[in-house]
Enzyme design. Structure first.
Site, PDB file in Angstrom:
ATOM      1  N   CYS A  75       0.695  -1.141   0.080  1.00  0.00           N
ATOM      2  CA  CYS A  75      -0.114  -0.007  -0.071  1.00  0.00           C
ATOM      3  C   CYS A  75       0.820   1.234  -0.112  1.00  0.00           C
ATOM      4  O   CYS A  75       1.679   1.315   0.843  1.00  0.00           O
ATOM      5  CB  CYS A  75      -1.007  -0.095   1.169  1.00  0.00           C
ATOM      6  SG  CYS A  75      -1.940   1.403   1.464  1.00  0.00           S
ATOM      7  N   CYS A 162      -7.799  -0.187   0.063  1.00  0.00           N
ATOM      8  CA  CYS A 162      -7.309  -0.409   0.915  1.00  0.00           C
ATOM      9  C   CYS A 162      -7.007  -1.966   0.694  1.00  0.00           C
ATOM     10  O   CYS A 162      -8.071  -2.841   0.643  1.00  0.00           O
ATOM     11  CB  CYS A 162      -7.969  -0.389   2.427  1.00  0.00           C
ATOM     12  SG  CYS A 162      -7.342  -1.033   3.681  1.00  0.00           S
ATOM     13  N   GLU A 335     -23.758 -12.102  27.743  1.00  0.00           N
ATOM     14  CA  GLU A 335     -22.997 -11.200  26.911  1.00  0.00           C
ATOM     15  C   GLU A 335     -23.693  -9.896  27.740  1.00  0.00           C
ATOM     16  O   GLU A 335     -24.908  -9.843  27.860  1.00  0.00           O
ATOM     17  CB  GLU A 335     -23.445 -11.193  25.491  1.00  0.00           C
ATOM     18  CG  GLU A 335     -23.529 -10.095  24.766  1.00  0.00           C
ATOM     19  CD  GLU A 335     -22.161  -9.527  24.457  1.00  0.00           C
ATOM     20  OE1 GLU A 335     -21.071 -10.124  24.001  1.00  0.00           O
ATOM     21  OE2 GLU A 335     -21.990  -8.276  24.808  1.00  0.00           O
ATOM     22  N   CYS A 411      -7.777 -11.639  22.682  1.00  0.00           N
ATOM     23  CA  CYS A 411      -7.219 -10.763  21.602  1.00  0.00           C
ATOM     24  C   CYS A 411      -6.221  -9.992  22.439  1.00  0.00           C
ATOM     25  O   CYS A 411      -5.761  -8.918  21.899  1.00  0.00           O
ATOM     26  CB  CYS A 411      -8.557  -9.844  21.174  1.00  0.00           C
ATOM     27  SG  CYS A 411      -9.265  -9.008  22.402  1.00  0.00           S
TER      28      CYS A 411
HETATM   29  N1  SAH Z   1     -17.272 -14.368  21.346  1.00  0.00           N
HETATM   30  C1  SAH Z   1     -17.956 -13.353  20.440  1.00  0.00           C
HETATM   31  C2  SAH Z   1     -17.643 -11.983  20.826  1.00  0.00           C
HETATM   32  C3  SAH Z   1     -16.281 -11.643  21.301  1.00  0.00           C
HETATM   33  S1  SAH Z   1     -15.842 -10.008  21.593  1.00  0.00           S
HETATM   34  C4  SAH Z   1     -17.314 -13.524  19.021  1.00  0.00           C
HETATM   35  O1  SAH Z   1     -16.240 -14.428  18.701  1.00  0.00           O
HETATM   36  O2  SAH Z   1     -18.043 -12.934  18.262  1.00  0.00           O
HETATM   37  C5  SAH Z   1     -16.095  -9.601  23.501  1.00  0.00           C
HETATM   38  C6  SAH Z   1     -17.477  -9.531  23.842  1.00  0.00           C
HETATM   39  O3  SAH Z   1     -17.695  -9.116  25.135  1.00  0.00           O
HETATM   40  C7  SAH Z   1     -18.245  -8.239  23.280  1.00  0.00           C
HETATM   41  O4  SAH Z   1     -19.517  -8.859  22.483  1.00  0.00           O
HETATM   42  C8  SAH Z   1     -18.654  -7.452  24.291  1.00  0.00           C
HETATM   43  O5  SAH Z   1     -19.915  -6.680  24.035  1.00  0.00           O
HETATM   44  C9  SAH Z   1     -18.558  -8.468  25.513  1.00  0.00           C
HETATM   45  N2  SAH Z   1     -18.378  -7.872  26.726  1.00  0.00           N
HETATM   46  C10 SAH Z   1     -17.636  -6.901  27.316  1.00  0.00           C
HETATM   47  N3  SAH Z   1     -17.629  -6.816  28.566  1.00  0.00           N
HETATM   48  C11 SAH Z   1     -18.372  -8.064  29.075  1.00  0.00           C
HETATM   49  C12 SAH Z   1     -18.852  -8.494  30.182  1.00  0.00           C
HETATM   50  N4  SAH Z   1     -18.310  -7.604  31.368  1.00  0.00           N
HETATM   51  N5  SAH Z   1     -19.567  -9.353  30.371  1.00  0.00           N
HETATM   52  C13 SAH Z   1     -20.039 -10.066  29.284  1.00  0.00           C
HETATM   53  N6  SAH Z   1     -19.916  -9.637  28.082  1.00  0.00           N
HETATM   54  C14 SAH Z   1     -18.798  -8.516  27.856  1.00  0.00           C
END
Ligand code: SAH
Length: 543
Positions: A75, A162, A335, A411
């Protein structure tokens, strides 16, 4: 005290290492210097641009001896744009960097020595992998700038294409660009909070080819939207065109209100054989090819036989839950975002999956409550928390639940290492670690870990190597003022010493006596500041 290097001076130096943000790290007269865009093993010519008490930043002027892993970025704006940090590093070397980053964190923060980390599972073709693009919009009326933010700033780099995004975005953006010019649509200026269009968001279903375009506006209506809709509809796969209203003075891209201009309110995509409905506000993994590998790794680690009860915590729209449900007796997903839970329930229904139940709530509150009330039990617990990792209240309850297995999808390998140390001091054993590359060309790393539960009388102790941690901290320990300065320079956030001390303590670092006193709730560190302080602690190699 006179420092060994001076600002605005040029030096020759050798790059020894690569930092967590992809920057080269070396020393000039023993003094640590960070050089963005330089790579380990390179001899470089630099200009020192900023000198702090314990480190300096320098600009790369010339590469005198290049690394064998250096490649020409694809890029043209790779070094200016904040999106990619590693385009100048060959893909195999990127994977090695990510694998080592996880291993280093597990050793230095978690105290796990000799841990075997599975080499990062990469992509065959590490380009154009993203299914979601968010283009900031700005500039003068009639001269739109649409692209990406520059490194550590909100200056928009106008971008034609991109290489991380699907090519169809080029057509979508150029169509919208022409429309803005033709109809003199005003463009948002965040410094004065004026102008209409703030962002363009697109989503593309990898398997289905369905496309969503969402225009984020600082107002109620997009003038002549019917013309734009007519034009965008000519793109094959166009499924949903929506307006998102965000009139708040904030860095958050999307507002809460969505107005459909044309088509459906969502697009669909599949992971494995599970179909998902994705709306503009839903969280959905951005690299669909690698998501499949990530979830498959989690499934392999969980080794389900069909009779297990599984908890999927931080479940988003239920992607992992539904992927696992076909192999388990029952999956319970938790969640915090209620809309995501509504999506998860709907996704379960659409896929005729009846053995998945979803709860909205904070995992660290809901799971302890459910455990206390109903003596919640589970064979396998899966967690996939955001970067800050898991709350100890949740980890304590998981320890009490005593699942046979725990799968931790992470992550952020620094908070992962911290949480694993906590769990392994309380009866869990680290079994497997696998890195998956979800974000080629960037420094982001995704890791899947399998933990097994020891019997209570068979508990193992993991020794945190405090000596090593202390030695590392002592070497590069930064003062509160330096941490504040870094957080301000890099993130434009003001943080108090109290905030910093709370985060240091959370990371297991020694903090001064005064800061050990308990403070009122209002002193809770906001997520953004916490992330910025963590970044500083990592930067100073204190964690
Ligand atoms: N496992 C899912 C999302 C992972 S991202 C996937 O793979 O798509 C992390 C997620 O945690 C997000 O959706 C966020 O909203 C949620 N999150 C953040 N803090 C949290 C908490 N204290 N309790 C429960 N969920 C939470």
């Amino acid at each position: 005290m006179k420092l060994p290097i001076e600002k605005n001076q040029r030096y020759e130096m050798f790059i020894e290492d690569i930092g967590i943000h992809g920057e080269g790290i070396g020393r000039i007269h023993g003094f640590t210097v960070f050089v963005p865009d330089a790579l380990p093993t390179e001899k470089v010519h630099v200009l020192v641009v900023k000198v702090k008490k314990h480190f300096a930043y320098a600009k790369l002027l010339e590469i005198l001896e290049p690394s064998k892993d250096r490649v020409q970025p694809k890029c043209p704006v790779a070094t200016k744009c904040g999106g990619c940090q590693l385009q100048h590093l060959s893909y195999p070397a990127q994977l090695a960097f990510k694998t080592k980053k996880v291993k280093d964190h597990l050793e230095r923060i978690g105290g796990f020595s000799d841990v075997e980390v599975g080499f990062a599972k990469g992509m065959q073709d590490p380009w154009r992998y993203r299914n979601k693009a968010q283009f900031p919009v700005g500039g003068e009326t009639g001269e739109p700038k649409i692209g990406f933010f520059a490194n550590h700033s909100h200056r928009i780099i106008d971008t034609e294409t991109c290489y991380l995004q699907n090519e169809i975005n080029d057509t979508i953006v150029s169509m919208i660009r022409a429309f803005f010019t033709e109809y003199e649509i005003t463009l948002y200026d965040e410094t004065i909070h004026r102008g209409l269009v703030r962002h363009i968001l697109t989503r593309i279903g990898k398997q289905t080819g369905e496309i969503m375009v969402c225009i984020v506006i600082n107002g109620k209506h997009l003038p002549h939207s019917e013309v734009l809709v007519e034009r965008l509809r000519s793109i094959s796969g166009m499924t949903s065109i929506v307006l998102n209203k965000n009139t708040a003075q904030t860095n958050i891209i999307l507002g809460e209100q969505v107005h459909i201009l044309w088509g459906k309110p969502y697009i669909t995509d599949c992971i494995g054989d599970v179909v998902f409905e994705i709306s503009p506000l839903s969280f959905y993994q951005v690299n669909p090819m690698q998501t499949q590998i990530l979830y498959q790794t989690a499934l392999d680690f969980a080794d389900l036989h069909g009779n297990e009860t599984v908890l999927d915590l931080y479940c988003g729209i239920g992607t992992i839950s539904l992927f696992l449900a076909r192999h388990a007796k029952h999956v319970f997903g938790v969640e915090i975002v209620p809309e995501a839970i509504a999506d998860a329930k709907n996704n379960a229904m659409q896929n005729h999956i009846e053995n998945a139940t979803f709860y909205a709530g904070a995992a660290e509150e809901l799971i302890p409550q459910l455990y206390a009330k109903e003596a919640l039990s589970a064979d396998v617990v899966v967690v996939d928390p955001p970067r800050k990792g898991c709350d100890t209240a949740l980890l304590d309850t998981i320890v009490q639940i005593q699942p046979k297995k725990m799968v931790y999808v992470s992550c952020d390998s620094a908070t992962l290492a911290r949480d694993l140390a906590y769990l392994c001091q309380r009866g869990f054993q680290l079994e497997r670690v696998q890195v998956v590359d979800m974000f080629p060309s960037t420094v982001h790393v995704e890791t899947v870990v399998l933990l097994s539960q020891q019997k209570p009388d068979d508990t193992i102790e993991i020794d945190l190597d405090l000596d090593e941690l202390d030695a590392t901290a002592a070497e590069t320990k930064a003062t509160y003022e330096e941490i504040k300065a870094y957080v301000w320079d890099k993130h434009h956030l003001k943080v108090s010493s109290l905030y910093i001390s709370q985060i240091k303590r959370k990371c297991g670092l020694e903090v001064g006596q005064n800061y050990n006193l308990s403070k009122p709730e209002s002193a809770k560190v906001s997520a953004k500041k916490e992330a910025a302080i963590m970044d500083a602690l990592k930067h100073f190699q204190m964690i």
